[in-house]
Design a protein around this motif. Structure first.
Motif: not given
Length: 279
Positions: A175-184
């Motif tokens: 499982a992974a949880v990403a907090w507001y990292g840029k998408l591109t």
């Protein structure tokens, strides 16, 4: 054991010097401070193929094996906030490992100018190197009381982007949880892909948490990610907090939004549990 993030502890506030110089909090008495009671919490060294990786680990002070969560730093590097997140996870029963993923390029925490930090350190860090270092942390976790069958990852800001990439890289991830990292963004030899490029290659479900008022991650990009995940029938989910800015979980910064931060934390816990990382 509390199911929420630890409240501020005014009796033992962290020093402002333990935070990255570019974002030292104006009032350290207001930040969340998680103690080490019942924990093993310390700086460690992890051997990799290309150097000795400094890291911070926090785990319950009792026999394992414990589920493992890799904690990926913000753009500001491994500083007090990230260490505290590791301790919060350890209080829940996880072995949390937060590596210093910039250590070959320099010490991000001493920079006062964020543009210089990006140019001189962040932009010089190869994604391939980061994936290998996270793999090394996972391998080391077995020696430190971790359960190799229960691996998770969470990351903030710079680490949010890395979380998506690692979910497309590591087949053992649960499982992974990403907090507001840029998408591109721009691509080059060191950063050849971004989350929008790997949405169809994920090896584990990702929960993405974003702020509705984050100018660095426009909502059209978030909607594109949702659409791409739907096309491939991914179990991943994307949640937006209306009115929340970038770094809404960062309790040491003015961007902190307690309600969104706490809701995201509870959703992260549930996400880990439902995907096989229950302590």
């Amino acid at each position: 054991m509390s199911s929420t993030q630890q409240p501020p502890n005014p009796a033992s506030p962290p020093s402002s010097s333990s935070y990255a110089a570019a974002v030292r909090p104006p009032n350290t008495m207001a930040v969340i401070r998680t103690d080490t009671a019942g924990l093993v919490a310390e700086d460690v060294k992890i051997t990799t193929a290309t150097g000795v990786l400094p890291a911070y680990r926090a785990a319950p002070d009792r026999p394992g094996p414990h589920p493992v969560v890799l904690v990926v730093q913000e753009i500001f590097g491994l500083h007090e906030y990230i260490r505290d997140v590791a301790r919060r996870l350890a209080k829940l029963g996880y072995l949390a490992i937060a590596p210093d993923l910039y250590f070959r390029q320099g010490d991000a925490t001493v920079y006062t100018d964020i543009d210089a930090l990006r140019a001189e350190i962040v932009n010089k860090v190869p994604d391939e190197q980061v994936m290998a270092d996270l793999d090394a942390c996972y391998a080391w976790s077995r020696e430190a009381g971790g359960d190799p069958a229960r691996l998770g990852i969470t990351g903030f800001c710079w680490g949010g982007r890395i979380t998506w990439l690692y979910a497309a890289h590591q087949p053992r991830l649960k499982a992974a949880v990403a907090w507001y990292g840029k998408l591109t963004g721009p691509k080059n030899a060191l950063q050849p892909r971004h989350p929008l490029d790997v949405s169809g290659q994920l090896k584990t479900p990702v929960l993405g948490l974003y702020g509705g008022e984050d100018p660095g991650i426009p909502m059209p990009q978030v909607e594109e990610l949702r659409s791409d995940l739907k096309k491939v029938n991914s179990a991943s989910q994307v949640l937006v907090y209306p009115g929340a800015p970038h770094a809404f979980h960062a309790d040491y910064r003015p961007s902190y939004r307690p309600e969104a931060a706490e809701d995201g934390w509870q959703r992260m816990k549930a996400w880990f549990a439902q995907n096989g990382l229950r302590p």
